[in-house]
Enzyme design. Structure first.
Site, PDB file in Angstrom:
ATOM      1  N   ASP A   1       3.174  -4.571   8.119  1.00  0.00           N
ATOM      2  CA  ASP A   1       1.916  -3.831   7.987  1.00  0.00           C
ATOM      3  C   ASP A   1       0.786  -4.849   8.081  1.00  0.00           C
ATOM      4  O   ASP A   1       0.545  -5.617   7.153  1.00  0.00           O
ATOM      5  CB  ASP A   1       1.909  -3.098   6.640  1.00  0.00           C
TER       6      ASP A   1
ATOM      7  N   CYS B   1      -4.839   2.347  -3.631  1.00  0.00           N
ATOM      8  CA  CYS B   1      -3.605   2.892  -3.036  1.00  0.00           C
ATOM      9  C   CYS B   1      -2.451   1.901  -3.195  1.00  0.00           C
ATOM     10  O   CYS B   1      -1.623   1.727  -2.289  1.00  0.00           O
ATOM     11  CB  CYS B   1      -3.806   3.257  -1.573  1.00  0.00           C
TER      12      CYS B   1
ATOM     13  N   GLN C   1      -4.411  -5.219   6.799  1.00  0.00           N
ATOM     14  CA  GLN C   1      -5.351  -6.123   6.127  1.00  0.00           C
ATOM     15  C   GLN C   1      -5.373  -7.514   6.745  1.00  0.00           C
ATOM     16  O   GLN C   1      -6.269  -8.309   6.457  1.00  0.00           O
ATOM     17  CB  GLN C   1      -4.992  -6.240   4.639  1.00  0.00           C
TER      18      GLN C   1
ATOM     19  N   HIS D   1       0.867  -1.175   0.000  1.00  0.00           N
ATOM     20  CA  HIS D   1       0.000   0.000   0.000  1.00  0.00           C
ATOM     21  C   HIS D   1       0.909   1.233   0.000  1.00  0.00           C
ATOM     22  O   HIS D   1       2.029   1.193   0.495  1.00  0.00           O
ATOM     23  CB  HIS D   1      -0.845  -0.044   1.285  1.00  0.00           C
TER      24      HIS D   1
ATOM     25  N   LYS E   1     -10.442  -1.446  10.782  1.00  0.00           N
ATOM     26  CA  LYS E   1     -10.492  -2.672   9.974  1.00  0.00           C
ATOM     27  C   LYS E   1     -10.959  -3.879  10.804  1.00  0.00           C
ATOM     28  O   LYS E   1     -11.346  -4.899  10.246  1.00  0.00           O
ATOM     29  CB  LYS E   1      -9.126  -3.004   9.392  1.00  0.00           C
TER      30      LYS E   1
END
Length: 404
Positions: free
Chosen positions: A198, A362, A201, A121, A224
């Site tokens: 990261d 993104c 997600q 991202h 999220k």
């Protein structure tokens, strides 16, 4: 086992209509919907204990402080951090990555290397570009293949003693690929590099164990995981957080201030300047508790069913291509239909009450790799159903018919 009707009843937004049709919400990769228990917890904070934290001796301040720190402990346990001061409240994943990248400016020199992947991202690319511009370090990119997987042989070739930090996502937001982060972490550590994961997600789909992973940093966003917007978590190993300088100056992050000199507070407050999103921090703990009650093993199994079902149904549509075909995927399907712009399909299915994401998500380098302007992305959560997938597939067919 997922009791889908019971779970759907927990989410008030799912019972509404959009454009005269029952809402089908397949944009969970962008943000998850909120269960009533989370909505109620936000209201409860502002109705009953609204006060600033860590600063007041009065009762409301103590209650708010206790609730905030209880949430930190909930998150520590959830991700299996060794210490609760390794859990830093942020405004979200982007803030956490920027905090670490900014801190590494004092640790890098010209000629050092920062490694990211082709699957990132923009939030896990741009802060590292800033860092490289500031320090003279070089940005190195792990390449991807046609299936949307990282080329691990190239990753190993690119690693060297110059590599100071490797920053990769756990799961690709654009393609759903689950990256082999255990292997990435182990190999990066073998050359002395730190690793930031990261997890924006990943955390809606699985429960990360930061000690088992042995990552140096892990970041994710509250919204999220069925929590509020504007709050997130940076996990950092104690030794790394002590090495990094503060990201922001102000109240809360200081021990003592004079006009001649300032000394900083201990962890975690060193990185939590100013009045935080108190309600968000408290209610993130509520959201994590809710998801653990559903059970991440149950979530993973059910979402795999949805992914398999939707993949099979969509591939029956002539001219449809799915991007991201790794064997190891989260419940995300990115696709296009030959000769049709993704935005046009997204607009038509919205008129039928279906929310999907269209565009580059993104993640423009991924789209450039496939030489496409973007994709239609359907991202499923544990409160979605196969019946909703059927409605979506029929809507895509209708859009295809209208646009060709």
């Amino acid at each position: 086992m997922i009791n889908i009707q019971k779970i759907r009843a927990d989410f008030p937004i799912l019972s509404q209509q959009v454009n005269g049709k029952p809402l089908v919400y397949f944009d969970n990769g962008a943000t998850a919907q909120k269960p009533q228990v989370v909505i109620d917890a936000i209201s409860k904070y502002y109705s009953e204990i609204n006060s600033n934290i860590h600063r007041g001796v009065h009762t409301l301040s103590q209650l708010a402080t206790d609730a905030y720190e209880d949430s930190r402990n909930t998150i520590q346990k959830h991700i299996n951090a060794k210490h609760n001061h390794e859990v830093i409240f942020t405004s979200g994943t982007t803030f956490g990555i920027n905090l670490v990248a900014n801190g590494f400016a004092s640790l890098l020199k010209a000629g050092d290397e920062v490694m990211v992947s082709h699957l990132e991202h923009h939030s896990n690319i741009v802060p590292w570009q800033f860092l490289c511009e500031k320090t003279g370090a070089k940005l190195v990119v792990i390449p991807m293949n046609e299936k949307g997987e990282l080329v691990m042989a190239e990753f190993e070739r690119l690693l060297s003693s110059k590599t100071k930090i490797v920053a990769v996502n756990h799961i690709s937001n654009a393609l759903g690929t689950i990256n082999p982060i255990e292997e990435i972490i182990e190999k990066a550590h073998s050359v002395g590099a730190a690793v930031l994961i990261d997890g924006a997600q990943a955390t809606p789909h699985l429960k990360p164990d930061v000690q088992a992973l042995d990552c140096d940093f892990y970041v994710f966003s509250g919204h999220k995981v069925c929590g509020p917007t504007g709050v997130g978590i940076l996990y950092g190993k104690d030794e790394w957080l002590r090495k990094l300088p503060p990201y922001q100056g102000g109240g809360e992050m200081i021990a003592e201030v004079t006009f001649e000199n300032t000394t900083y507070a201990d962890l975690p407050h060193k990185f939590e300047a100013g009045t935080p999103n108190i309600a968000g921090g408290i209610v993130l703990g509520t959201a994590i508790d809710y998801m653990n009650e559903v059970g991440f093993d149950n979530i993973a199994a059910y979402e795999q069913e949805l992914l398999d079902y939707a993949t099979e149904k969509l591939l029956q549509i002539e001219g449809l291509r799915i991007y991201g075909t790794s064997e190891h995927k989260a419940s995300v399907i990115s696709f296009n239909i030959e000769g049709i712009h993704p935005y046009d399909i997204g607009t038509i299915v919205d008129k039928l009450g279906i929310a999907v994401r269209t565009g580059h998500h993104c993640a423009q380098p991924i789209m450039q790799y496939f030489n496409i302007p973007g994709t239609i992305r359907a991202s499923f959560a544990f409160y979605n159903t196969k019946e909703e997938i059927d409605i979506f597939v029929e809507a895509v067919k209708k859009a295809q018919m209208m646009l060709t």
